[in-house]
Design a protein around this motif. Structure first.
Motif, PDB file in Angstrom:
ATOM      1  N   ASN A  35       8.738  -8.009  -4.028  1.00 34.16           N
ATOM      2  CA  ASN A  35       9.853  -7.057  -4.095  1.00 34.16           C
ATOM      3  C   ASN A  35      11.157  -7.641  -4.651  1.00 34.16           C
ATOM      4  OD1 ASN A  35      10.785  -8.633  -1.913  1.00 34.16           O
ATOM      5  ND2 ASN A  35       9.990  -7.189  -0.401  1.00 34.16           N
ATOM      6  N   LEU A  36      11.182  -8.924  -5.014  1.00 33.17           N
ATOM      7  CA  LEU A  36      12.436  -9.556  -5.414  1.00 33.17           C
ATOM      8  C   LEU A  36      12.890  -9.179  -6.820  1.00 33.17           C
ATOM      9  CD1 LEU A  36      14.734 -11.583  -4.828  1.00 33.17           C
ATOM     10  CD2 LEU A  36      13.222 -13.395  -5.701  1.00 33.17           C
ATOM     11  N   ASP A  37      11.937  -9.048  -7.743  1.00 33.81           N
ATOM     12  CA  ASP A  37      12.293  -8.884  -9.157  1.00 33.81           C
ATOM     13  C   ASP A  37      11.783  -7.566  -9.724  1.00 33.81           C
ATOM     14  OD1 ASP A  37      13.470 -11.526  -9.377  1.00 33.81           O
ATOM     15  OD2 ASP A  37      11.414 -12.301  -9.266  1.00 33.81           O
ATOM     16  N   LYS A  38      12.417  -7.141 -10.806  1.00 28.43           N
ATOM     17  CA  LYS A  38      11.947  -5.950 -11.513  1.00 28.43           C
ATOM     18  C   LYS A  38      10.488  -6.158 -11.919  1.00 28.43           C
ATOM     19  CE  LYS A  38      16.433  -4.529 -13.386  1.00 28.43           C
ATOM     20  NZ  LYS A  38      17.251  -4.304 -14.611  1.00 28.43           N
ATOM     21  N   GLY A  39       9.695  -5.143 -11.711  1.00 30.79           N
ATOM     22  CA  GLY A  39       8.270  -5.248 -11.997  1.00 30.79           C
ATOM     23  C   GLY A  39       7.453  -5.544 -10.764  1.00 30.79           C
ATOM     24  N   ASP A  40       8.085  -6.070  -9.721  1.00 29.15           N
ATOM     25  CA  ASP A  40       7.376  -6.278  -8.457  1.00 29.15           C
ATOM     26  C   ASP A  40       7.084  -4.923  -7.819  1.00 29.15           C
ATOM     27  OD1 ASP A  40       7.540  -8.986  -8.808  1.00 29.15           O
ATOM     28  OD2 ASP A  40       9.166  -9.314  -7.361  1.00 29.15           O
ATOM     29  N   PRO A  41       5.941  -4.769  -7.159  1.00 26.36           N
ATOM     30  CA  PRO A  41       5.541  -3.442  -6.656  1.00 26.36           C
ATOM     31  C   PRO A  41       6.520  -2.814  -5.671  1.00 26.36           C
ATOM     32  CG  PRO A  41       4.125  -5.189  -5.777  1.00 26.36           C
ATOM     33  CD  PRO A  41       4.919  -5.796  -6.880  1.00 26.36           C
ATOM     34  N   ASN A  42       7.267  -3.615  -4.924  1.00 24.72           N
ATOM     35  CA  ASN A  42       8.204  -3.064  -3.944  1.00 24.72           C
ATOM     36  C   ASN A  42       9.664  -3.319  -4.308  1.00 24.72           C
ATOM     37  OD1 ASN A  42       6.108  -2.119  -2.426  1.00 24.72           O
ATOM     38  ND2 ASN A  42       6.460  -3.411  -0.641  1.00 24.72           N
TER      39      ASN A  42
ATOM     40  N   SER B  96       0.855  -1.194   0.000  1.00 25.91           N
ATOM     41  CA  SER B  96       0.000   0.000   0.000  1.00 25.91           C
ATOM     42  C   SER B  96       0.888   1.241   0.000  1.00 25.91           C
ATOM     43  CB  SER B  96      -0.908   0.004   1.227  1.00 25.91           C
ATOM     44  OG  SER B  96      -0.145   0.244   2.412  1.00 25.91           O
ATOM     45  N   GLU B  97       0.352   2.374  -0.442  1.00 22.88           N
ATOM     46  CA  GLU B  97       1.170   3.582  -0.502  1.00 22.88           C
ATOM     47  C   GLU B  97       1.627   4.007   0.885  1.00 22.88           C
ATOM     48  OE1 GLU B  97       3.620   6.289  -1.383  1.00 22.88           O
ATOM     49  OE2 GLU B  97       2.769   4.950  -2.900  1.00 22.88           O
TER      50      GLU B  97
ATOM     51  N   ASP C 255      11.619  -1.389  -5.877  1.00 19.03           N
ATOM     52  CA  ASP C 255      12.407  -0.179  -5.607  1.00 19.03           C
ATOM     53  C   ASP C 255      12.828  -0.106  -4.135  1.00 19.03           C
ATOM     54  OD1 ASP C 255       9.676   0.157  -4.925  1.00 19.03           O
ATOM     55  OD2 ASP C 255       9.898   2.341  -4.941  1.00 19.03           O
ATOM     56  N   LEU C 256      11.972  -0.622  -3.241  1.00 18.36           N
ATOM     57  CA  LEU C 256      12.314  -0.626  -1.816  1.00 18.36           C
ATOM     58  C   LEU C 256      13.408  -1.652  -1.527  1.00 18.36           C
ATOM     59  CD1 LEU C 256       8.780  -0.274  -0.160  1.00 18.36           C
ATOM     60  CD2 LEU C 256      10.443   1.508  -0.726  1.00 18.36           C
ATOM     61  N   PHE C 257      13.394  -2.768  -2.244  1.00 19.02           N
ATOM     62  CA  PHE C 257      14.472  -3.756  -2.127  1.00 19.02           C
ATOM     63  C   PHE C 257      15.797  -3.119  -2.532  1.00 19.02           C
ATOM     64  CE2 PHE C 257      16.407  -7.789  -4.140  1.00 19.02           C
ATOM     65  CZ  PHE C 257      17.050  -8.134  -2.955  1.00 19.02           C
ATOM     66  N   GLN C 258      15.774  -2.346  -3.618  1.00 18.87           N
ATOM     67  CA  GLN C 258      16.992  -1.672  -4.060  1.00 18.87           C
ATOM     68  C   GLN C 258      17.457  -0.635  -3.037  1.00 18.87           C
ATOM     69  OE1 GLN C 258      18.677  -2.568  -7.080  1.00 18.87           O
ATOM     70  NE2 GLN C 258      17.242  -4.231  -6.632  1.00 18.87           N
ATOM     71  N   LEU C 259      16.508   0.079  -2.449  1.00 19.28           N
ATOM     72  CA  LEU C 259      16.859   1.058  -1.413  1.00 19.28           C
ATOM     73  C   LEU C 259      17.451   0.353  -0.194  1.00 19.28           C
ATOM     74  CD1 LEU C 259      16.857   3.926  -0.255  1.00 19.28           C
ATOM     75  CD2 LEU C 259      14.461   3.566   0.425  1.00 19.28           C
ATOM     76  N   ALA C 260      16.862  -0.779   0.169  1.00 22.05           N
ATOM     77  CA  ALA C 260      17.375  -1.545   1.313  1.00 22.05           C
ATOM     78  C   ALA C 260      18.815  -1.995   1.064  1.00 22.05           C
ATOM     79  CB  ALA C 260      16.475  -2.753   1.574  1.00 22.05           C
ATOM     80  N   ILE C 261      19.105  -2.426  -0.149  1.00 25.96           N
ATOM     81  CA  ILE C 261      20.469  -2.848  -0.504  1.00 25.96           C
ATOM     82  C   ILE C 261      21.443  -1.682  -0.369  1.00 25.96           C
ATOM     83  CG2 ILE C 261      21.936  -3.584  -2.430  1.00 25.96           C
ATOM     84  CD1 ILE C 261      19.578  -5.325  -3.375  1.00 25.96           C
ATOM     85  N   SER C 262      21.049  -0.508  -0.843  1.00 23.27           N
ATOM     86  CA  SER C 262      21.953   0.644  -0.797  1.00 23.27           C
ATOM     87  C   SER C 262      22.215   1.083   0.640  1.00 23.27           C
ATOM     88  CB  SER C 262      21.372   1.803  -1.613  1.00 23.27           C
ATOM     89  OG  SER C 262      20.209   2.334  -0.998  1.00 23.27           O
ATOM     90  N   VAL C 263      21.207   1.007   1.503  1.00 25.68           N
ATOM     91  CA  VAL C 263      21.397   1.372   2.909  1.00 25.68           C
ATOM     92  C   VAL C 263      22.276   0.338   3.604  1.00 25.68           C
ATOM     93  CG1 VAL C 263      20.243   1.755   5.128  1.00 25.68           C
ATOM     94  CG2 VAL C 263      19.231   2.656   3.026  1.00 25.68           C
TER      95      VAL C 263
END
Length: 646
Positions: free
Chosen positions: A309-316, A271-272, A318-326
């Motif tokens: 959130n695991l793969d491109k196209g999954d709704p989250n 959800s947003e 982008d949050l997985f990518q943010l989690a990796i960067s943090v």
């Protein structure tokens, strides 16, 4: 005659103490006779008089009592007297050791744990802990179990809290925020805005921590917080999350000595409002504390699930990518995989804690919230292997005997904990945090609630165990890896049988033993000497991990360690070590995480050194005691240690 006491004092001789001791010894074996005790005392006095001494040591008098009892044909009374004397000697020794421990604490508090301060409150906590440990070992825990702990065969974790409270819990945050709660000083009404919601979340963690000794976790932080983000701007949500991070690094609520060992699970709410929570918490954690310092808490655990959130196209995604960067900058978040063979049956409902604890299966409702670990005890596997002298059959025989002992010790502790009343844990039980505790009255025993908790059987040093048995560990030989899986699989079967025996949730945990690993090896080196590959190091290797000094690729390390996650249903974690922060190579981090999932790892993290200069704020690898920018010595060196218990 005069008597010289053990502390050197010289006092007048009192023969009635001899009579009393003999009488009590005789009474313990069913032969109480005061007149006989007096006659035997006269025999002791006669023997002492013949020695013609003016001053006699108390130990010599006791030796004479034993001699007279044996020579007079009172062997059973003599044995009782000898055992009583041995117990008293043990108690005196414990008191002496306790006083030495207190003296050391008063000099400076143990700083091996980054979450322990050196404040007066911290010192008082450690002194009380030391006294409490001695009480439980010498007065409450059955002798065979206490002796096994003292010898180093096992380690009873958080011994100072043995009969006082429970280990950890996944707190039902959403319910508490929606309905409000009372933390002992009045009712707290539900929040309306992000800032008040995160402030109350911090208070809940603090209040629960005051009732427990281990970790505090929110199993669904994003979902539970989402309703209070409605209509809030990104900046308002970020400020709320930043305040939460600040609070969780500054609320010294564990007797004034430590901040709560907090864990937040998130990542699956699409959800947003839920995404807003996750996005801004990660950003706040990534920014660090006020001058860029690395936060110690909370442990942020990002759930990863295919289709979410695991793969491109999954709704989250982008949050997985943010989690990796943090994570590449701050070590946190760690990552839990919902698609492993043992987590997938529960959908996305499996929550972990930063100390690796996993609680989901239950002989009642299989849920995460309102449940936690009650206590756990760790087995010294390398010692069993050393004693086996490379006989696998002997090793399994010794292991089974020790597993039986741990089963009974955990059940003993469970029964002690079960006798606590709701009023003993006013927030945890009184506010209904623990599953089914809302059905209990204030003076009820808590057993009906804590039967949903877990009793953890842990282990340490599989690598050294295999080396002692085969001459190599599981990264050096496929034969050793096969034996390692057999040993850990065997232990899991035995733990499952414990659950059936007592109809309780015994679980098998890969022990978080950052401090214990040193205790066991020091004791074993003293007992068995230096054994290459086993006791010739500072620490036993944690649980099933490959030794950190062994040269091995990250992918091969995960292949080996991933095989053990499915056995350790009570908790596990695997790490990949980077030489420095991988912040400029996030693709490599993602590749490693995907490989960890492919190897059936349930809970994982990445490690690298983080050094911070308190003077100028420089962050990076600092190889000396001086900052390379301002040349000051005020440098913090962060190395991940995740243990939330002792």
């Amino acid at each position: 005659m005069m008597i010289r006491k053990r502390d050197g004092r010289v006092v007048e001789f009192d023969e009635t103490k001899i009579t009393d001791a003999i009488f009590e010894a005789a009474k313990s074996v069913g032969g109480a006779d005061r007149q006989l005790a007096m006659e035997l005392t006269l025999s002791v006095l006669k023997a002492l008089k013949n020695e013609n001494r003016q001053t006699i040591d108390v130990e010599h008098i006791q030796d004479m009592v034993e001699k007279v009892l044996i020579e007079s044909g009172h062997a059973r009374t003599a044995k009782s007297y000898i055992l009583y004397r041995a117990r008293r000697t043990g108690m005196r020794s414990s008191r002496s050791e306790l006083m030495d421990t207190v003296a050391d604490i008063l000099k400076e508090t143990d700083r091996d744990n980054a979450n322990i301060s050196n404040s007066p409150s911290a010192k008082m906590l450690q002194i009380a802990s030391a006294a409490s440990r001695e009480f439980y070992l010498n007065r409450l825990i059955p002798e065979e179990m206490a002796a096994a702990h003292k010898r180093g065969d096992i380690h009873i974790h958080d011994l100072d809290f043995y009969g006082k409270t429970l280990n950890c819990i996944n707190i039902p945050l959403g319910r508490l925020l929606a309905k409000g709660f009372n933390n002992g000083h009045g009712f707290i009404r539900p929040p309306r805005r992000p800032g008040s919601a995160t402030a109350l979340a911090a208070i809940i963690l603090q209040s629960s921590q005051n009732d427990m000794f281990g970790g505090q976790s929110f199993g669904y932080f994003d979902t539970d917080m989402a309703p209070f983000m409605e209509g809030a701007s990104e900046e308002e949500v970020f400020q709320a999350m930043e305040a939460l991070v600040y609070n969780l690094n500054s609320m010294h609520s564990r007797a004034g000595a430590q901040v709560p060992f907090s864990s937040l699970n998130l990542g699956l709410d699409t959800s947003e409002n839920g995404r807003k929570v996750t996005r801004n918490l990660l950003k706040a954690y990534g920014r660090g504390l006020g001058r860029g310092e690395n936060p110690i808490f909370p442990n942020v655990i990002f759930r990863v699930k295919r289709g979410v959130n695991l793969d491109k196209g999954d709704p989250n995604y982008d949050l997985f990518q943010l989690a990796i960067s943090v994570a590449a900058r701050r070590l946190n978040p760690t990552f839990s995989f919902m698609d492993t063979s043992f987590n997938k049956p529960y959908g996305g409902d499996v929550a972990y804690m930063g100390c690796r604890t996993r609680v989901i299966a239950n002989r009642g409702p299989e849920i995460t919230e309102g449940r936690g670990n009650l206590s756990f005890t760790t087995i010294n596997l390398p010692r069993l292997a050393i004693k086996s002298e490379r006989s696998i059959d002997t090793f399994y025989h010794l292991l089974d005997d020790l597993l039986d002992l741990v089963r009974e010790q955990l059940y003993h502790r469970y029964k002690v904990q079960a006798n606590l009343k709701v009023r003993d844990l006013p927030f945890l039980m009184g506010q209904g945090l623990y599953l089914d505790s809302d059905k209990l009255a204030n003076d009820d025993r808590i057993e009906e609630a804590i039967k949903h908790g877990t009793l953890g059987v842990g282990f340490i040093g599989l690598a050294e165990t295999l080396t002692a048995l085969l001459g190599c560990h599981h990264a050096q030989s496929e034969e050793a890896q096969k034996l390692g899986e057999e040993i850990i699989g065997h232990m899991r079967e035995k733990v499952d049988a414990m659950s059936d025996k007592y109809d309780l949730n015994y679980s098998f945990i890969a022990t978080p033993a950052e401090g214990l690993s040193g205790r066991f090896i020091r004791m074993d080196r003293k007992e068995y000497g230096i054994i290459p590959g086993v006791t010739d190091k500072a620490y036993y290797t944690n649980s099933f991990h490959v030794p950190v000094s062994y040269p091995i690729s990250a992918f091969e390390k995960m292949r080996l360690e991933g095989a053990y996650h499915k056995f350790t249903n009570g908790g596990h974690i695997s790490y990949v070590e980077f030489a420095s922060s991988p912040v400029h190579n996030l693709g490599a981090v993602e590749d490693v995480l995907r490989h960890m999932l492919a190897c059936d790892c349930g809970y994982v993290g990445i490690n690298f050194p983080i050094d911070y200069c308190e003077e100028c704020g420089y962050t990076g690898i600092i190889d000396s005691d001086y900052c390379p920018v301002c040349e000051k010595t005020l440098t913090q060196k962060y190395r991940r240690e995740t243990c939330c218990t002792e």
